[in-house]
Scaffold this motif. Structure first.
Motif, PDB file in Angstrom:
ATOM      1  N   ALA A  55     -24.499  20.283  28.221  1.00  0.00           N
ATOM      2  CA  ALA A  55     -23.468  19.683  27.458  1.00  0.00           C
ATOM      3  C   ALA A  55     -23.937  19.222  25.774  1.00  0.00           C
ATOM      4  CB  ALA A  55     -22.666  18.326  28.012  1.00  0.00           C
ATOM      5  N   HIS A  82     -17.141  17.717  32.214  1.00  0.00           N
ATOM      6  CA  HIS A  82     -18.035  16.826  31.800  1.00  0.00           C
ATOM      7  C   HIS A  82     -17.830  16.261  30.224  1.00  0.00           C
ATOM      8  CE1 HIS A  82     -21.867  14.578  31.572  1.00  0.00           C
ATOM      9  NE2 HIS A  82     -22.116  15.042  30.400  1.00  0.00           N
ATOM     10  N   THR A  83     -17.272  17.282  29.229  1.00  0.00           N
ATOM     11  CA  THR A  83     -17.010  16.784  27.980  1.00  0.00           C
ATOM     12  C   THR A  83     -15.592  16.959  27.754  1.00  0.00           C
ATOM     13  OG1 THR A  83     -16.866  19.291  27.323  1.00  0.00           O
ATOM     14  CG2 THR A  83     -19.047  18.436  27.281  1.00  0.00           C
TER      15      THR A  83
END
Length: 173
Positions: A55, A82-83
């Motif tokens: 990421a 995740h982002t």
């Protein structure tokens, strides 16, 4: 990610996916080692750790993560989770049915895209996918891969964007 966590992740990826023998790579090169990316992509805990390591390599200006068929798709999805960045998926060629698209997951025209790939040796598949993304109107800002197998610094001839690797082959014990 701390250096000790990074080393542990490298060791776990290697243990899960490194095979030894004689293998012909997509590039046509023959190698005595092969990274079976599906072995680390299919492990949810390992994939989550890899996504966390990848990421920060995604440029801040990226608006879309474009996972390349097939191995880049689960990684792009995991980084997306995740982002919070949207994911798109790049086929090797446009479908001949339904929407007949090569890039799935919503329009990328006018958007800054980070291409996500699993293992890169020469970048042939990345160049092919970049062409399809550009035909769909995307602006490619980087290529982010899990493992760089190539010689020297990560770079793909004919593709004038930075290539960022979570790991180089030499880092995997």
């Amino acid at each position: 990610m701390s250096e000790s966590d990074r080393k542990a992740l490298a060791a776990d990826i290697s243990a899960a996916s490194r095979l030894r023998g004689t293998f012909t790579l997509r590039s046509g090169q023959v190698s005595d080692q092969y990274f079976d990316k599906y072995r680390f992509e299919a492990d949810p805990a390992l994939l989550a750790r890899l996504a966390a390591a990848m990421a920060p390599l995604v440029p801040a200006e990226a608006q879309v993560l474009a996972g390349l068929e097939l191995g880049g798709v689960p990684i792009a999805t995991a980084i997306s989770l995740h982002t919070g960045l949207r994911a798109a998926f790049v086929r090797k060629q446009a479908k001949t049915y339904g929407t007949c698209l090569a890039v799935e997951g919503g329009a990328v025209a006018g958007l800054k895209v980070a291409m996500i790939e699993d293992v890169i040796s020469t970048g042939g598949a990345v160049v092919d996918a970049a062409r399809l993304l550009r035909e769909a109107g995307a602006e490619i800002v980087a290529v982010v891969c899990a493992i760089w197998r190539g010689a020297g610094e990560p770079a793909i001839p004919g593709l004038d964007v930075p290539v960022r690797a979570a790991f180089r082959m030499a880092e995997l014990p």
